[in-house]
Motif scaffolding. Structure first.
Motif, PDB file in Angstrom:
ATOM      1  N   LEU A  49       0.837  -1.189   0.000  1.00 15.58           N
ATOM      2  CA  LEU A  49       0.000   0.000   0.000  1.00 15.58           C
ATOM      3  C   LEU A  49       0.877   1.246   0.000  1.00 15.58           C
ATOM      4  N   ARG A  50       0.397   2.312  -0.622  1.00 15.98           N
ATOM      5  CA  ARG A  50       1.095   3.602  -0.596  1.00 15.98           C
ATOM      6  C   ARG A  50       0.089   4.668  -0.164  1.00 15.98           C
ATOM      7  N   LEU A  51       0.409   5.333   0.957  1.00 18.27           N
ATOM      8  CA  LEU A  51      -0.512   6.286   1.565  1.00 18.27           C
ATOM      9  C   LEU A  51       0.164   7.638   1.721  1.00 18.27           C
ATOM     10  N   ASP A  52      -0.598   8.681   1.484  1.00 19.47           N
ATOM     11  CA  ASP A  52      -0.126  10.040   1.739  1.00 19.47           C
ATOM     12  C   ASP A  52      -0.644  10.442   3.116  1.00 19.47           C
ATOM     13  N   VAL A  53       0.158  10.209   4.142  1.00 18.15           N
ATOM     14  CA  VAL A  53      -0.298  10.460   5.511  1.00 18.15           C
ATOM     15  C   VAL A  53      -0.247  11.940   5.873  1.00 18.15           C
ATOM     16  N   ASP A  54       0.309  12.769   4.990  1.00 15.06           N
ATOM     17  CA  ASP A  54       0.329  14.211   5.236  1.00 15.06           C
ATOM     18  C   ASP A  54      -0.754  14.947   4.464  1.00 15.06           C
ATOM     19  N   GLY A  55      -1.402  14.245   3.541  1.00 16.65           N
ATOM     20  CA  GLY A  55      -2.346  14.919   2.652  1.00 16.65           C
ATOM     21  C   GLY A  55      -3.784  14.860   3.089  1.00 16.65           C
ATOM     22  N   GLY A  56      -4.077  14.167   4.169  1.00 24.09           N
ATOM     23  CA  GLY A  56      -5.458  14.051   4.617  1.00 24.09           C
ATOM     24  C   GLY A  56      -5.517  13.359   5.962  1.00 24.09           C
ATOM     25  N   THR A  57      -6.716  13.246   6.526  1.00 21.41           N
ATOM     26  CA  THR A  57      -6.919  12.599   7.822  1.00 21.41           C
ATOM     27  C   THR A  57      -7.866  11.419   7.642  1.00 21.41           C
ATOM     28  N   PRO A  58      -7.431  10.194   7.911  1.00 16.14           N
ATOM     29  CA  PRO A  58      -6.093   9.834   8.410  1.00 16.14           C
ATOM     30  C   PRO A  58      -5.035   9.763   7.311  1.00 16.14           C
ATOM     31  N   TYR A  59      -5.478   9.755   6.019  1.00 18.77           N
ATOM     32  CA  TYR A  59      -4.521   9.766   4.917  1.00 18.77           C
ATOM     33  C   TYR A  59      -5.246  10.138   3.635  1.00 18.77           C
ATOM     34  N   ALA A  60      -4.457  10.446   2.607  1.00 20.82           N
ATOM     35  CA  ALA A  60      -4.996  10.688   1.270  1.00 20.82           C
ATOM     36  C   ALA A  60      -4.391   9.672   0.313  1.00 20.82           C
ATOM     37  N   ILE A  61      -4.990   9.542  -0.843  1.00 14.87           N
ATOM     38  CA  ILE A  61      -4.485   8.620  -1.863  1.00 14.87           C
ATOM     39  C   ILE A  61      -3.523   9.370  -2.784  1.00 14.87           C
ATOM     40  N   PRO A  62      -2.278   8.908  -2.914  1.00 11.67           N
ATOM     41  CA  PRO A  62      -1.371   9.539  -3.875  1.00 11.67           C
ATOM     42  C   PRO A  62      -1.955   9.463  -5.281  1.00 11.67           C
ATOM     43  N   PRO A  63      -1.912  10.542  -6.029  1.00 10.09           N
ATOM     44  CA  PRO A  63      -2.563  10.544  -7.357  1.00 10.09           C
ATOM     45  C   PRO A  63      -1.946   9.545  -8.333  1.00 10.09           C
ATOM     46  N   GLY A  64      -0.713   9.126  -8.123  1.00 11.31           N
ATOM     47  CA  GLY A  64      -0.085   8.182  -9.034  1.00 11.31           C
ATOM     48  C   GLY A  64      -0.342   6.730  -8.723  1.00 11.31           C
ATOM     49  N   ASN A  65      -1.107   6.434  -7.671  1.00  7.25           N
ATOM     50  CA  ASN A  65      -1.413   5.041  -7.379  1.00  7.25           C
ATOM     51  C   ASN A  65      -2.176   4.404  -8.547  1.00  7.25           C
ATOM     52  N   PRO A  66      -1.888   3.149  -8.857  1.00  2.02           N
ATOM     53  CA  PRO A  66      -2.360   2.560 -10.123  1.00  2.02           C
ATOM     54  C   PRO A  66      -3.859   2.321 -10.214  1.00  2.02           C
ATOM     55  N   PHE A  67      -4.568   2.231  -9.068  1.00  5.59           N
ATOM     56  CA  PHE A  67      -5.989   1.908  -9.142  1.00  5.59           C
ATOM     57  C   PHE A  67      -6.882   3.105  -8.819  1.00  5.59           C
ATOM     58  N   VAL A  68      -6.287   4.283  -8.868  1.00  8.94           N
ATOM     59  CA  VAL A  68      -7.091   5.487  -8.666  1.00  8.94           C
ATOM     60  C   VAL A  68      -8.154   5.572  -9.768  1.00  8.94           C
ATOM     61  N   GLY A  69      -9.401   5.652  -9.350  1.00  8.55           N
ATOM     62  CA  GLY A  69     -10.501   5.779 -10.300  1.00  8.55           C
ATOM     63  C   GLY A  69     -10.971   4.484 -10.911  1.00  8.55           C
ATOM     64  N   VAL A  70     -10.371   3.349 -10.518  1.00  5.79           N
ATOM     65  CA  VAL A  70     -10.798   2.050 -11.054  1.00  5.79           C
ATOM     66  C   VAL A  70     -11.960   1.540 -10.214  1.00  5.79           C
ATOM     67  N   PRO A  71     -13.131   1.343 -10.798  1.00  8.13           N
ATOM     68  CA  PRO A  71     -14.293   0.901 -10.016  1.00  8.13           C
ATOM     69  C   PRO A  71     -14.032  -0.413  -9.287  1.00  8.13           C
ATOM     70  N   GLY A  72     -14.367  -0.438  -8.014  1.00  8.84           N
ATOM     71  CA  GLY A  72     -14.249  -1.652  -7.211  1.00  8.84           C
ATOM     72  C   GLY A  72     -12.858  -1.926  -6.666  1.00  8.84           C
ATOM     73  N   ALA A  73     -11.856  -1.200  -7.112  1.00 10.87           N
ATOM     74  CA  ALA A  73     -10.485  -1.445  -6.662  1.00 10.87           C
ATOM     75  C   ALA A  73     -10.137  -0.538  -5.489  1.00 10.87           C
ATOM     76  N   ARG A  74      -9.231  -1.013  -4.640  1.00 14.48           N
ATOM     77  CA  ARG A  74      -8.743  -0.215  -3.527  1.00 14.48           C
ATOM     78  C   ARG A  74      -7.629   0.701  -4.021  1.00 14.48           C
ATOM     79  N   GLU A  75      -7.852   1.985  -3.875  1.00 20.09           N
ATOM     80  CA  GLU A  75      -6.914   2.959  -4.419  1.00 20.09           C
ATOM     81  C   GLU A  75      -5.622   3.055  -3.614  1.00 20.09           C
ATOM     82  N   GLU A  76      -5.590   2.450  -2.424  1.00 16.98           N
ATOM     83  CA  GLU A  76      -4.373   2.467  -1.616  1.00 16.98           C
ATOM     84  C   GLU A  76      -3.285   1.565  -2.207  1.00 16.98           C
ATOM     85  N   ILE A  77      -3.662   0.624  -3.063  1.00 14.54           N
ATOM     86  CA  ILE A  77      -2.705  -0.376  -3.562  1.00 14.54           C
ATOM     87  C   ILE A  77      -1.700   0.281  -4.510  1.00 14.54           C
ATOM     88  N   TRP A  78      -0.434  -0.030  -4.258  1.00 13.27           N
ATOM     89  CA  TRP A  78       0.666   0.419  -5.123  1.00 13.27           C
ATOM     90  C   TRP A  78       1.234  -0.739  -5.939  1.00 13.27           C
TER      91      TRP A  78
END
Length: 540
Positions: free
Chosen positions: A194-223
């Motif tokens: 997993l890759r988390l932006d712990v400074d970008g949100g509470t408790p974390y934000a999703i880094p925009p370059g994570n591979p499953f950002v915007g993929v329906p049904g997928a966990r966006e935390e996965i790197w």
């Protein structure tokens, strides 16, 4: 240990590369270990802070993080999660890391199994009044992952060297063969990095370059995905590559390196691949499957049973190790190293023998590697409760300064230890001679013989040479040039000392280059023909 995938070096190639490097004058010195801390209970990790001499040690089954300062384990834990915590099997306190800006924000992240068995990522802040403890009231749950079984929790926590994001390795949830296919399913966090932006949100934000950002049904935390039980991962602070040790099931243990140049979304292959072997489990397609990232190194269960991912050495104390990756096996206690060059393993080296602590027979059950604040490599011994530091081996005694250690000369038979004290006799001979009297009696006193050892004493004015002067029917032969004069037959005292008187020649000028030599008559029950090389020469 061997790499099976054909696009990487075979064991033979790796050995040849090592020999070539050695022949080219590689500057890697012999290594050793020194004890850093003991008395810990089942440690599974050690972390440090740059510029801070403290070590922070995770105890798996107590749920506490201990501080070690100058070899002493402080009595008060730095952090304690035991109030909501479960251990046993592969569960417990498993991961710890410090925020890149810890010096200003005091943030610490831990990964453990809570009382329900779920994996929990939690953040704490150091007590502003005491840097050796966290503030318990600062606890904030960052992420909780339900676990279907008690194994394969993963637990390596690292901040990226390029992006300051938090990376967490998570196992597939356990049981044989990943029965729910978690590692290949992007809808679950299990079996992933997993890759988390712990400074970008509470408790974390999703880094925009994570591979499953915007993929329906997928966990966006996965790197990255396709992991079984990733036990320890480490970033190379220079290249930015992530080295991951993934524990195998029945056949292979593997190390995969995710290069900084590779895009997010790498698939490490499990459950369809175990190392480079096809598992043929239901639901897996053609084999080998396209798009899977091969390990850079793997070994079979004939050579170990559970890989312990390690660290890349970037310390200053041993420059010859720069860029060398160390890893081990839990079951065997073996340690190996290699350097990755253009994606290929080179300089593969078996390190176990030289790293075994003095007086021990093994490193025990290795559970983790780490580094101290100076970049020195640390090894964690799980059941022994000890931490070791890898150091350059102290220079072996070389009393005659000829470049060959004393113990090597004794083992090769090129030096001798008649008195059995471990020091070559050449370096401890102590001959005292009274005033030389022409044609008169001179007293000789010698220390360095084996207690009670019978010896024969000679002198010659012509020095050492190949003449092989022999006495007593050929049983005592000397490499002294004739003429040779026998001065005394005398045993050493219980203290290894010898004293005798001898008459010198009338012309003392002949003694300018004189050599006094003694010959041991009996060594270990053998006569002097066998012990002839033990003769010693001392220049007057």
């Amino acid at each position: 240990m061997s790499k099976v995938s054909p696009q990487f070096p075979s064991r033979v190639a790796l050995v040849l590369a090592l020999l070539t490097a050695a022949a080219a004058g590689g500057d890697v010195p012999p290594l050793a270990t020194e004890l850093v801390a003991s008395g810990l209970f089942m440690p599974v990790g050690v972390e440090s802070i740059a510029g801070d001499g403290r070590l922070f040690v995770l105890e798996q089954n107590t749920g506490v993080v201990r501080i070690v300062v100058d070899g002493e384990v402080l009595p008060t834990p730095f952090l304690d999660v035991s109030d909501d915590f479960v251990s046993g099997s592969e569960r417990g306190l498993l991961g710890l890391t410090f925020h890149p800006r810890f010096g200003t924000n005091g943030r610490v992240y831990v990964y453990y199994n809570d009382a329900t068995g779920a994996s929990r990522l939690e953040r704490y802040t150091v007590d502003p009044g005491n840097p050796n403890v966290v503030d318990p009231s600062s606890a904030q749950i960052v992420l909780t992952i339900e676990q279907p079984f008690t194994q394969h929790n993963g637990g390596a926590l690292n901040f990226g060297v390029r992006d300051d994001y938090l990376y967490l390795t998570v196992g597939d949830g356990g049981d044989g063969g990943d029965p729910f296919n978690n590692a290949q399913d992007p809808s679950t966090l299990l079996g992933s990095i997993l890759r988390l932006d712990v400074d970008g949100g509470t408790p974390y934000a999703i880094p925009p370059g994570n591979p499953f950002v915007g993929v329906p049904g997928a966990r966006e935390e996965i790197w990255a995905l396709g992991l079984r039980n990733p036990w320890r991962a480490a970033f190379d602070r220079q290249s930015g590559a992530l080295y991951v040790g993934d524990v195998g099931q029945q056949n292979r243990e593997e190390i995969t390196v995710i290069s900084d140049a590779l895009p997010p979304g790498q698939n490490l292959g499990w459950r369809c691949l175990e190392g480079t072997l096809c598992t043929l489990l239901p639901g897996c397609g053609s084999c080998p499957e396209a798009g899977m990232l091969d390990p850079v190194y793997e070994y079979s269960h004939s050579e170990g049973c559970a890989i312990i991912g390690g660290e890349i050495y970037r310390g200053a104390a041993i420059p010859g190790l720069n860029g060398t990756y160390f890893f081990g096996d839990y079951c065997t206690g073996d340690v190996w190293s290699f350097r990755l060059v253009h994606g290929e393993v080179t300089e593969f080296t078996e390190r176990t023998a030289e790293l075994i602590p003095p007086g021990a027979t093994s490193l025990g059950f290795i559970s983790s590697f780490g580094r101290d604040s100076d970049g020195a490599l640390l090894i964690v011994s799980h059941l022994a409760g000890e931490i070791y530091r890898v150091i350059e081996a102290p220079a072996l005694p070389d009393c005659d300064l000829d470049g060959t250690p004393d113990e090597a000369e004794l083992a090769a038979g090129t030096a001798f230890d008649v008195n059995g004290n471990g020091l070559p006799d050449d370096c401890e001979l102590d001959l005292t001679v009274s005033a030389l009297v022409a044609g008169g009696v001179t007293s000789f006193s010698f220390v360095g013989a084996q207690p009670g050892q019978p010896t024969a004493w000679f002198w010659t004015t012509r020095g050492i040479g190949p003449s092989q002067a022999c006495f007593f029917g050929g049983s005592v032969c000397l490499d002294l040039l004739l003429p040779v004069t026998l001065m005394a037959l005398i045993p050493a005292s219980p203290e290894g000392a010898i004293e005798f008187d001898a008459v010198l020649p009338a012309d003392l000028s002949a003694l300018e280059n004189a050599v006094i030599s003694f010959q041991v008559l009996v060594v270990d029950g053998q006569d002097s023909v066998v012990s002839n090389p033990v003769q010693k020469a001392l220049q007057l």
